[in-house]
Write an enzyme that holds these catalytic residues in place. Structure first.
Site, PDB file in Angstrom:
ATOM      1  N   PHE A 142       0.865  -1.186   0.000  1.00 46.66           N
ATOM      2  CA  PHE A 142       0.000   0.000   0.000  1.00 46.66           C
ATOM      3  C   PHE A 142       0.893   1.223   0.000  1.00 46.66           C
ATOM      4  CE2 PHE A 142      -2.558   3.423   1.759  1.00 46.66           C
ATOM      5  CZ  PHE A 142      -3.707   3.317   0.998  1.00 46.66           C
ATOM      6  N   ASP A 227       9.321   2.606   1.332  1.00 43.16           N
ATOM      7  CA  ASP A 227       8.166   3.346   1.843  1.00 43.16           C
ATOM      8  C   ASP A 227       8.109   3.111   3.346  1.00 43.16           C
ATOM      9  OD1 ASP A 227       5.687   4.188   2.731  1.00 43.16           O
ATOM     10  OD2 ASP A 227       4.633   3.571   0.911  1.00 43.16           O
ATOM     11  N   LYS A 256       2.950   9.722   8.323  1.00 52.69           N
ATOM     12  CA  LYS A 256       2.267   9.317   9.553  1.00 52.69           C
ATOM     13  C   LYS A 256       2.865   9.831  10.864  1.00 52.69           C
ATOM     14  CE  LYS A 256      -0.120   5.230   7.761  1.00 52.69           C
ATOM     15  NZ  LYS A 256      -1.511   5.551   8.032  1.00 52.69           N
TER      16      LYS A 256
HETATM   17  C1  LIG Z   1       3.139   2.365   3.681  1.00 52.24           C
HETATM   18  C2  LIG Z   1       2.182   3.470   3.359  1.00 52.24           C
HETATM   19  N1  LIG Z   1       2.451   4.295   2.335  1.00 52.24           N
HETATM   20  C3  LIG Z   1       1.632   5.299   2.005  1.00 52.24           C
HETATM   21  C4  LIG Z   1       0.468   5.520   2.710  1.00 52.24           C
HETATM   22  C5  LIG Z   1      -0.435   6.655   2.343  1.00 52.24           C
HETATM   23  O1  LIG Z   1      -0.399   7.638   3.338  1.00 52.24           O
HETATM   24  P1  LIG Z   1      -1.520   8.769   3.413  1.00 52.24           P
HETATM   25  O2  LIG Z   1      -2.769   8.126   3.862  1.00 52.24           O
HETATM   26  O3  LIG Z   1      -0.956   9.754   4.406  1.00 52.24           O
HETATM   27  O4  LIG Z   1      -1.634   9.366   2.061  1.00 52.24           O
HETATM   28  C6  LIG Z   1       0.146   4.699   3.798  1.00 52.24           C
HETATM   29  C7  LIG Z   1      -1.095   4.886   4.542  1.00 52.24           C
HETATM   30  O5  LIG Z   1      -1.573   4.012   5.206  1.00 52.24           O
HETATM   31  C8  LIG Z   1       1.031   3.638   4.115  1.00 52.24           C
HETATM   32  O6  LIG Z   1       0.771   2.810   5.134  1.00 52.24           O
END
Ligand SMILES: Cc1ncc(COP(=O)(O)O)c(C=O)c1O
Length: 428
Positions: A142, A227, A256
């Site tokens: 994700f 990520d 986050k």
């Molecule tokens: C690993 C990862 N990357 C990207 C995102 C996307 O973040 P946002 O919701 O702040 O756009 C998330 C959100 O859960 C995530 O867990």
């Protein structure tokens, strides 16, 4: 009443839910809970009920709610200089960039944005500047909901309503080095992975996988991008989860936990990758705004002064041990790192466990039919951890009883999931 039935909101909560339904776009359904305040790891709903927050705004509130360091930093900054844009130098952004690079221990450059998805977008644009079209990412990953980030997200159901998205993305089984090698070649701009797949069910990378992935990317002349939106900023017991794997990514994304509740995302790029985006090629009006950066600096200071990296590591191990020590037949295993953990259930009763926990005053997150995630604030106390485990024992009973009563079917997904510890493997 059935212990796994939703406890209805009180009058105030119902009123907010009605107004939400009529005014907020229906991308989330109507949430079962309306929260109005929080302190530490406790939150209070619109009807005055208190909950222990083991979700922390989905791994965001690293210091819990209303931490004095964040409150003070934000208050001071917003009453001094709240917003500047990037037409001027903003000292808080400079300080935060320097600090993040120091924590990574490498020379590089930082781009600031406002969310995880935006951080993915920036990483994708960096990758595009290599001149190659392809990205290799993992099935089950994700990376966000904007169209670029969605294209990189290895969850077909989330992409399907929005196709066509950008092409030339390969999704390889997470943890399978040979599949990664086979998919990576001269067209690959970047190999993009999460050190622990968060939304995919809290699946940690198998030992050695990230190092092998770095080698695969290097061999192909592609960027190695991690990520760390969910895993970064102490959540797994180190500043960056990758530091536990001793790899050296070209690009790392954060969001986050970084702002402790204030919206901020960051992309760290090292070596030649740091120079791929040039003036005019990317930007953000709010990215790196002084208030979010001040909050982030307070978060980093507090993690350091309160020794929260060690705390995340140790408490994660203790919680894992305590959960497994329950020996509950519904709890198949526990996996994750630091304070990003998942209970893997022996039956698809995650939703029931979430409901039963909420009924007992604890917030957890059913992330798959048989997986319950916890990502509590790093400031969780021992007493709160104990209260969580006590409630869990009862909630697992509640969910088992409810399922026995309704003749539940066995889980199809409850395989001995990758990285899950059984009782015999509890951390010491
Ligand atoms: C690993 C990862 N990357 C990207 C995102 C996307 O973040 P946002 O919701 O702040 O756009 C998330 C959100 O859960 C995530 O867990």
């Amino acid at each position: 009443m059935n212990a796994t039935a939703e406890v209805p909101a009180g009058a105030a909560g119902q009123s907010w839910q009605r107004r939400w339904r009529e005014s907020v776009m229906d991308t989330y359904g109507t949430p079962p809970l309306t929260l109005v305040s929080g302190h530490g790891a406790d939150v209070v709903d619109a009807d005055g009920r208190t909950y222990l927050d083991m979700v922390a705004g989905i791994a965001v509130n690293a210091l819990g709610h209303a931490h004095p360091a964040v409150v003070e930093a934000v208050t001071r900054q917003v009453s001094t200089l709240g917003h500047t844009s990037n037409l001027v130098v903003n000292p808080r952004a400079v300080e935060l960039a320097e600090r993040l690079l120091a924590l990574a221990g490498r020379d590089g450059r930082v781009f600031f944005c406002n969310s995880g998805a935006e951080a993915t977008e920036a990483a994708l644009k960096i990758a595009r500047r290599t001149g190659r079209p392809g990205v290799v990412t993992a099935a089950g990953s994700f990376h966000g909901r904007t169209t670029g980030a969605l294209a990189l997200t290895g969850q077909p159901a989330k992409r399907a309503p929005f196709t066509p998205l950008i092409g030339d993305v390969s999704y390889v089984p997470y943890g399978d080095v040979e599949a990664l090698r086979a998919a990576t070649g001269p067209r690959t701009s970047a190999v993009l992975l999460e050190p622990v797949q968060g939304e995919g069910g809290v699946v940690p990378a198998p030992a050695g996988y990230l190092a092998a992935a770095q080698e695969v990317a290097e061999d192909a002349g592609a960027l190695f991008v991690l990520d760390e939106v969910q895993t970064g900023v102490g959540r797994t017991g180190s500043w960056f989860a990758y530091q536990q794997d001793e790899v050296a990514p070209d690009v790392v994304t954060l969001a986050k936990g970084l702002g402790g509740g204030l919206p901020i995302g960051a992309v760290l790029a090292f070596g030649p990758a740091a120079a791929l985006l040039t003036p005019g090629q990317h930007g953000s009006t709010f990215g790196g705004n002084p208030v979010s950066c001040a909050a982030a600096l307070a978060v980093l200071d507090t993690i350091e002064t309160e020794n929260l990296l060690a705390r995340a590591h140790d408490l994660g191990a203790d919680l894992t041990t305590s959960m497994l020590a329950l020996g509950h037949p519904l709890l198949h295993g526990v996996r994750g790192r630091g304070l990003l953990l998942a209970m893997v259930l022996a039956r698809p009763l995650a939703h029931e466990v979430e409901l039963a926990m909420r009924g007992r005053g604890v917030l957890v997150n059913a992330i798959a039919s048989d997986v319950v995630r916890i990502a509590p604030p790093l400031i969780l106390t021992d007493a709160q951890a104990h209260a969580f485990v006590t409630a869990l024992a009862l909630a697992l009973d509640d969910a088992s009883d409810a399922s026995a009563a309704t003749d539940a079917t066995p889980a199809t997904e409850a395989q001995p999931a990758a990285g899950a510890l059984s009782a015999a493997q509890a951390p010491r």
